[in-house]
Design an enzyme around this catalytic site. Structure first.
Site, short mmCIF file in Angstrom:
data_model
loop_
_atom_site.label_atom_id
_atom_site.label_comp_id
_atom_site.label_asym_id
_atom_site.label_seq_id
_atom_site.Cartn_x
_atom_site.Cartn_y
_atom_site.Cartn_z
CE LYS A 1 0.00 -0.79 6.41
NZ LYS A 1 0.97 -1.68 7.02
CB CYS B 1 37.79 15.70 -1.57
SG CYS B 1 37.35 13.97 -1.45
CD GLU C 1 -9.73 -2.92 5.97
OE1 GLU C 1 -10.77 -2.73 5.33
OE2 GLU C 1 -8.98 -3.89 5.82
NE ARG D 1 4.25 -8.32 1.58
CZ ARG D 1 4.17 -7.07 2.01
NH1 ARG D 1 3.19 -6.30 1.60
NH2 ARG D 1 5.03 -6.59 2.85
CD GLU E 1 -0.85 -7.98 8.14
OE1 GLU E 1 -1.35 -8.11 7.00
OE2 GLU E 1 0.23 -7.39 8.35
CE LYS F 1 -7.97 -2.66 2.31
NZ LYS F 1 -8.20 -4.00 2.86
CB CYS G 1 35.46 15.58 -4.44
SG CYS G 1 37.05 15.01 -4.99
CG LEU H 1 -1.92 -1.06 1.38
CD1 LEU H 1 -2.49 -1.08 2.79
CD2 LEU H 1 -3.03 -0.83 0.37
CB CYS I 1 41.23 12.55 -3.24
SG CYS I 1 40.26 13.90 -3.96
CE LYS J 1 2.53 2.46 8.44
NZ LYS J 1 3.67 2.10 7.62
CG ASP K 1 2.88 -3.81 13.05
OD1 ASP K 1 3.35 -4.22 11.97
OD2 ASP K 1 3.54 -3.21 13.91
S1 IVH Z 1 -4.91 -4.29 2.02
C1 IVH Z 1 -3.63 -4.65 -2.42
N1 IVH Z 1 -5.69 -4.04 4.50
O1 IVH Z 1 -0.21 -3.80 5.05
C2 IVH Z 1 -3.57 -4.21 -1.01
N2 IVH Z 1 -3.39 -4.48 4.10
O2 IVH Z 1 1.46 -2.03 3.40
C3 IVH Z 1 -3.63 -5.30 -0.04
N3 IVH Z 1 -2.06 -4.74 6.14
O3 IVH Z 1 0.81 -6.14 2.69
C4 IVH Z 1 -3.43 -4.89 1.35
N4 IVH Z 1 -3.69 -4.43 7.55
O4 IVH Z 1 0.40 -6.91 5.11
C5 IVH Z 1 -4.65 -4.25 3.69
N5 IVH Z 1 -6.53 -3.85 6.65
C6 IVH Z 1 -5.50 -4.06 5.83
C7 IVH Z 1 -4.21 -4.31 6.32
C8 IVH Z 1 -3.18 -4.51 5.43
C9 IVH Z 1 -2.40 -4.68 7.42
C10 IVH Z 1 -0.70 -4.96 5.65
C11 IVH Z 1 -0.57 -6.03 4.63
C12 IVH Z 1 -0.05 -5.35 3.41
C13 IVH Z 1 0.61 -4.16 3.98
C14 IVH Z 1 0.65 -3.04 2.99
#
Ligand code: IVH
Length: 714
Positions: free
Chosen positions: A135, A427, A133, A156, A193, A309, A445, A100, A430, A333, A137
Site C-alpha cells: 500500500k 455535573c 501488494e 481523488r 498512487e 485484492k 448529568c 479500502l 451545571c 495496515k 503512501d
Molecule cells: S486499491 C477500489 N491499491 O489507499 C480500491 N489502493 O485506502 C482502490 N493505495 O485510495 C484502491 N496503495 O490512495 C489500492 N496498492 C494499492 C494502493 C492503494 C495505496 C491507496 C489509495 C486508496 C487508498 C485506500
C-alpha cells in the site's frame, strides 16, 4: 428540548452495553475526521499520523456497527477524502474513486477471507486466489486515456469529484503521454498512487532549506503539495513518481484477473509494483505481509501496509461494494506506535445527552510523528479498571479502538501520594447530580434543560449539517446566543428575526460583535430557508437518543410526519417487565416491527415523546416549520422502492449477495411476506413464504427472472 430519560437495560431487556453517549461521540469523531480530511486532502498539512487517523475511523465504524442509526450518508465512513479545492477545475469521476477497508491483525485478515468465501458461498475445496501488494503512501490519481492518449488527470477529491491536475500529471516521467499496444482500450482510466521516493524527498527538503522555504513533514505531504501546484512548472521541478494499481472507467478490460489487468497496464507503458503476488490462503497473505514489512525500510519509498485484492475480476464484480469500499479488497495496515508520558489532569466533558466523558490531559508527547495532548479514558469504569491517577506516567497509543488512548499505567513510576481518581458525582458544568442508571457505564448529568452544556450541545446538533444545516449558526454563534438568553431551544431560532426587529427586545444582531448588516441578513435568510428542511432532518435534529439520520428515515418512511410519529409514540405502551410474555400494545409493536428499528430505538422514541418537558418545546418548534417530505429513497431502477422477499435456495448468488444487490438497486429486503411485499423471489425448496405470496396475489419471480428484471442476468 428536555433530556430524554435514559432507558435502562433492565427495562429494555436487549439494550446494547451503553457506550459513552454514542451519538455525541459519533458527532465528535465525525467532526474530527472531517477536520483531518480537510487538512490532509486540501491543505496537504495533516496534524495526525495515519495510524491515528485510521483508529479514529475504526472507532467511528465500530460505533456505527453498534448503533446503525448513527450512520449518515455524509458520515466519514460513507465518504472518501475531502471535497476538492476551488483552486482547480473539478472533474467528476466516471467511476467513483473509493477507499479500502482496513485490517489491523492476522484475525482481521482471516476474517476478510472468510467473509469473502461466505459471501460467494465457496466450497472448502474451491480456491480463492488473492493478489497482495504494498500500500503506497502517497495520493491517488486517475489518468484518463482516450484512443491511447492522455487526456485528463485528476486527484481523488471526495471520491466522486476530484481536481483537474492534468497539466501537473503530464510532467511526471511515469505518466506516459501515449499508451502502446494493440489491445489498449478506447477509453481507459488508469489509477494509482503519486508518491515521492525517500532520496528525492531528502533532496527536495535540502533545496527548500537552502532557498529559505519551509520543509515538508514527510514524502506524502511533499508529493501532495507538489502535485497540487497551480503552476505546472513547479510540479515539473518536483521529482514525483507514479505506481499504477487499478483502473476506473474502461471501454474494455482485456483480462480476467487483477494481476492480468495490472500486467496489461504495465505493458501499455506504466510502472507497476514488483512486489505484487497472487496467493491462496490467509496464512500466505500474512506471510507475504511480514515479508514486505521486513523490506519496508529498504524499499526507498513509504508504504503503510499491504493491500489484498480478490484476483478474479468476475468474483470482484459479484462481491461489489459496501458503502465506501470494495468488498473484494482490504488494506492490512502496519501497526501503530506507542509512547509514555505524564497524565497531568482528567477533564470531564458533558455531551448532548448529559453523558460525562473523561479526557486525559497529557504532557505533550510525540507518537508516530504527531504531538498528542489529549486521550480518551472512555468512562468511569475504565479509569477504575486501569487505576489511572493524576500524576501517573501512562502508555499512550495512537491506534486501537479509540485514538489516542491511554493503554496502561507505568506503576513503578507512580508518584508518592497519588490518589485514586474520584469520578465526579455532580455535573462540572451545571452542578446537577450526575447519576448512573442500572446497567449503564455512563454517568449522566440530570440537569436536562438547565444544563448549559447539554442545551448548547443539543442546539449545535439541531443546526448541524445533517440536521437543519443553518449556515452562519456555528458552535460559537450558538453559544453566544445561548449565553445572551436569546436562543434557549430550537424554536427560538425561528423567532429570532421577529424579535430582532422589535425595538428594545434584544440587541440588534447587525450591531453585535462579529456581526454586520450582511451577515445578519444572511443568517436570517438561512433560518428562513431551514423552515422547509426535509422532515427526516428535523427529526434527526431533535437529537433523540439512537435516532440518527438512518433511523429518522426509517421512522418517517412509516409514520410520514413527526406529528404522526409523536402521536404513535405517546400511544405506545412497551411491555411490562413484570408480566411474563407481555409484548406491549399494538402501537408499540407497530414501531418495533419497522425494518431496522427494534426495541432500543423504540424505547428512546417513546421516552422522548412521552416526556412531558419535551411537549411544549416540540410544539413550539413544529409551529415554526413546514417540513418538506422526505426525499425518495433511490434512483430509477426497475425495483426502486419495492419490498422484496427472497425465499428458498438461490443458485446464482448467496442470500447476502442477493440482499446487497436488491438494496443497491433501491429495493427494500424483508424477511417475511406480508401485504406490504411487492415481489417474492423464490428458489428451489421455497415453502410457506411462496405459498403466502400466491395467496396474497403477490408477484413471484424465479432467480433468473429477478436477474433479468434488474438487468443483471446473463
Ligand atoms: S486499491 C477500489 N491499491 O489507499 C480500491 N489502493 O485506502 C482502490 N493505495 O485510495 C484502491 N496503495 O490512495 C489500492 N496498492 C494499492 C494502493 C492503494 C495505496 C491507496 C489509495 C486508496 C487508498 C485506500
Amino acid at each position: 428540548m428536555a433530556k430524554s430519560p435514559a432507558t435502562s437495560a433492565t427495562e429494555g431487556g436487549e439494550l446494547p452495553p451503553a457506550l459513552p453517549d454514542a451519538a455525541a461521540e459519533h458527532a465528535r469523531l465525525a467532526h474530527e475526521i472531517r477536520a483531518h480530511d480537510k487538512r490532509y486532502y486540501q491543505d496537504d498539512a495533516p496534524t495526525i499520523d495515519d495510524a491515528g487517523y485510521d483508529a479514529l475511523r475504526r472507532r467511528l465504524q465500530a460505533l456505527e456497527a453498534q448503533f446503525p442509526e448513527l450512520k449518515t450518508p455524509d458520515s466519514p465512513t460513507e465518504t472518501v477524502g475531502a471535497a476538492p479545492s476551488d483552486a482547480f477545475a473539478k472533474v467528476r469521476h466516471a467511476v467513483p474513486m473509493l477507499s479500502l477497508a482496513n485490517a489491523f491483525s492476522d484475525e482481521d485478515v482471516a476474517e476478510f477471507i472468510a467473509r469473502v468465501r461466505r459471501f460467494l458461498d465457496l466450497k472448502p475445496e474451491q480456491e480463492l486466489p488473492v493478489a497482495a501488494e504494498p500500500k503506497i503512501d502517497g495520493l491517488s490519481a486517475s489518468l484518463r486515456y482516450e484512443k491511447g492518449r492522455f487526456v485528463r488527470g485528476a486527484t481523488r477529491g471526495d471520491g466522486a469529484v476530484g481536481e483537474d491536475v492534468t497539466a501537473n500529471l503530464r510532467t511526471l516521467g511515469d505518466v506516459p503521454d501515449r499508451l502502446t499496444g494493440d489491445d489498449v482500450p478506447d477509453v481507459i482510466e488508469v489509477r494509482g498512487e503519486v508518491y515521492m521516493s525517500h532520496a528525492d524527498f531528502k533532496a527536495l527538503n535540502e533545496r527548500q532549506t537552502e532557498a529559505g522555504k519551509p520543509v515538508f513533514a514527510n514524502p506524502r505531504n511533499a508529493a501532495a503539495g507538489s502535485l497540487r501546484q497551480l503552476d505546472p512548472k513547479v510540479t515539473s521541478e518536483r521529482p514525483l513518481r507514479f505506481f499504477a494499481y487499478a483502473w476506473g472507467e474502461a471501454s474494455a478490460v482485456p483480462a480476467e484477473t487483477q494481476k492480468g489487468m495490472v500486467d496489461n497496464i504495465r505493458r501499455w507503458g506504466f510502472v507497476t509494483n514488483d512486489l505484487m503476488e497472487v496467493l491462496g490462503t490467509a496464512e500466505e497473505l500474512i506471510a507475504h505481509y511480514h515479508a514486505i514489512e521486513e523490506q519496508r525500510a529498504r524499499l526507498g519509498y513509504d508504504i503503510d501496509g499491504v493491500v489484498y485484492k480478490v484476483d478474479s475480476l468476475a468474483l470482484q464484480r459479484r462481491l461489489g461494494f459496501v458503502s465506501r469500499s470494495p468488498r473484494w479488497a482490504i488494506a492490512h495496515k502496519f501497526p501503530a506506535e506507542r509512547a509514555t508520558t505524564v497524565l497531568e489532569a482528567i477533564d470531564i466533558q458533558v455531551g448532548r445527552t448529559g453523558s460525562l466523558t473523561p479526557v486525559a490531559k497529557l504532557k505533550p508527547v510525540t507518537v508516530g510523528g504527531v504531538v498528542v495532548q489529549n486521550a480518551t479514558l472512555h468512562n468511569e469504569d475504565e479509569i477504575a479498571r486501569k487505576d489511572v491517577r493524576v500524576g501517573d506516567t501512562v502508555v499512550v497509543q495512537r491506534a486501537g479502538d479509540v485514538i489516542p488512548q491511554v493503554v496502561e499505567v507505568v506503576l513503578d513510576q507512580r508518584p508518592e501520594g497519588a490518589q485514586p481518581y474520584a469520578f465526579p458525582t455532580v455535573c462540572p458544568v451545571c452542578g446537577s447530580h450526575a447519576v448512573r442508571e442500572e446497567g449503564e457505564v455512563v454517568r449522566r448529568c440530570t440537569g436536562g434543560l438547565i444544563c448549559r452544556a447539554q442545551a448548547v450541545e443539543r442546539l449545535r446538533h439541531f443546526v448541524s449539517r445533517g440536521a437543519m444545516d443553518i449556515e452562519g449558526l456555528g458552535e460559537k454563534q450558538i453559544e453566544a446566543f445561548y449565553e445572551a438568553g436569546d436562543v434557549r431551544e430550537p424554536a427560538d431560532i425561528f423567532t429570532l428575526k421577529v424579535r430582532d426587529a422589535q425595538p428594545g427586545k434584544l440587541t440588534r444582531l447587525k450591531n453585535r460583535e462579529g456581526w454586520g448588516e450582511t451577515s445578519a441578513a444572511n443568517l436570517f435568510a438561512a433560518i428562513e430557508d431551514a423552515r422547509t428542511r426535509e422532515v427526516n432532518r428535523v427529526l434527526y435534529g431533535l437529537g433523540i437518543r439512537h435516532v440518527g439520520e438512518i433511523n429518522a428515515k426509517r421512522l418517517l418512511r412509516h409514520y410520514v410526519t413527526i406529528e404522526a410519529l409523536r402521536d404513535a409514540a405517546k400511544a405506545a405502551t412497551p411491555p411490562d417487565p413484570g408480566v411474563r410474555g407481555d409484548k406491549g400494545d399494538d402501537a408499540w409493536r407497530e414501531m418495533i416491527d419497522i425494518d431496522g428499528v427494534g426495541a432500543v430505538v423504540a424505547y428512546a422514541v417513546v421516552d422522548f415523546f412521552q416526556e412531558p418537558k419535551n411537549a411544549a418545546p416540540l410544539n413550539a418548534l413544529l409551529n415554526e416549520l413546514t417540513p418538506a417530505p422526505m426525499p425518495a429513497a433511490a434512483s430509477n431502477t426497475p425495483v426502486t422502492g419495492l419490498t422484496v422477499v427472497f425465499t428458498g435456495a438461490l443458485e446464482r448468488m448467496t442470500r447476502d449477495e442477493a440482499k446487497a444487490m436488491a438494496e443497491r438497486l433501491g429495493a427494500k429486503v424483508a424477511g417475511s411476506v406480508s401485504k406490504k411485499t411487492d415481489l417474492v423471489v423464490s428458489g428451489p425448496g421455497a415453502g410457506s413464504k411462496l405459498a403466502k405470496a400466491k395467496e396474497l396475489g403477490i408477484e413471484t419471480l424465479t432467480e433468473d427472472e429477478w436477474l433479468a428484471r434488474v438487468g443483471e442476468g446473463g
